[in-house]
Design an enzyme around this catalytic site. Structure first.
Site, mmCIF file in Angstrom:
data_model
loop_
_atom_site.group_PDB
_atom_site.id
_atom_site.type_symbol
_atom_site.label_atom_id
_atom_site.label_comp_id
_atom_site.label_asym_id
_atom_site.label_seq_id
_atom_site.Cartn_x
_atom_site.Cartn_y
_atom_site.Cartn_z
ATOM 1 N N VAL A 211 0.906 -1.172 -0.163
ATOM 2 C CA VAL A 211 0.059 -0.083 0.024
ATOM 3 C C VAL A 211 0.840 1.289 0.009
ATOM 4 O O VAL A 211 1.956 1.349 0.731
ATOM 5 C CB VAL A 211 -0.820 -0.094 1.101
ATOM 6 C CG1 VAL A 211 -1.826 1.279 1.275
ATOM 7 C CG2 VAL A 211 -1.797 -1.346 1.255
ATOM 8 N N SER B 253 2.996 -4.314 3.417
ATOM 9 C CA SER B 253 3.722 -3.061 3.606
ATOM 10 C C SER B 253 3.002 -2.085 3.134
ATOM 11 O O SER B 253 2.184 -1.998 2.375
ATOM 12 C CB SER B 253 5.118 -3.179 2.762
ATOM 13 O OG SER B 253 5.599 -4.459 2.895
ATOM 14 N N CYS B 254 3.158 -0.949 4.050
ATOM 15 C CA CYS B 254 2.506 0.366 3.834
ATOM 16 C C CYS B 254 3.327 1.343 4.032
ATOM 17 O O CYS B 254 3.893 1.418 4.990
ATOM 18 C CB CYS B 254 1.108 0.714 4.684
ATOM 19 S SG CYS B 254 0.294 2.078 4.449
ATOM 20 N N VAL B 255 3.857 2.240 2.816
ATOM 21 C CA VAL B 255 4.687 3.259 3.039
ATOM 22 C C VAL B 255 4.216 4.566 2.586
ATOM 23 O O VAL B 255 3.100 4.768 1.759
ATOM 24 C CB VAL B 255 5.896 2.786 2.148
ATOM 25 C CG1 VAL B 255 6.496 1.807 2.812
ATOM 26 C CG2 VAL B 255 5.392 2.676 0.723
#
Length: 127
Positions: A78, A104-106
């Protein structure tokens, strides 16, 4: 290339560039980053939750076209332009990704077409 299948779905937003909705290879489906756009390519208005829901609809359509399903997703990435949107995005995300794949969310500085969220994923093909 031998062994690769390029996947397109009429039920998802059209790709914004020279790429496939997804590519299937070696039993896995690699879904390109999806933005909150409808099947005509129009950006969806609304909250970050509503934008996330549209992205999820696009991902489902692409996996359906590939002969797979959302419960076969194993990894999600994401991208958010504002981490303050995390909780609302996550609430919409949680309703869709009930199998709880790795994620993963960055935060990123900018996304295509100025959208606030983009999601890509990897799923297993159906056997």
């Amino acid at each position: 290339m031998s062994g690769l299948t390029h996947i397109f779905s009429k039920d998802a937003a059209p790709p914004a560039g020279p790429y496939s909705h997804a590519v299937s290879a070696n039993g896995q489906i690699f879904v390109s980053g999806q933005i909150p756009a409808d099947t005509a390519g129009n950006l969806v208005e609304g909250t970050i939750g509503e934008k996330t829901e549209q992205i999820c609809k696009n991902i489902k359509a692409i996996l359906d076209a590939a002969g797979s399903s959302v419960d076969r997703i194993i990894k999600v990435n994401v991208f958010l332009t504002n981490m303050a949107d995390f909780a609302e995005m996550n609430a919409a995300y949680e309703k869709f990704f009930i199998s709880k794949p790795a994620r993963s969310c960055v935060a990123v500085a900018q996304l295509p077409k100025g959208v606030p969220v983009e999601i890509e994923c990897i799923a297993l093909a159906k056997v």
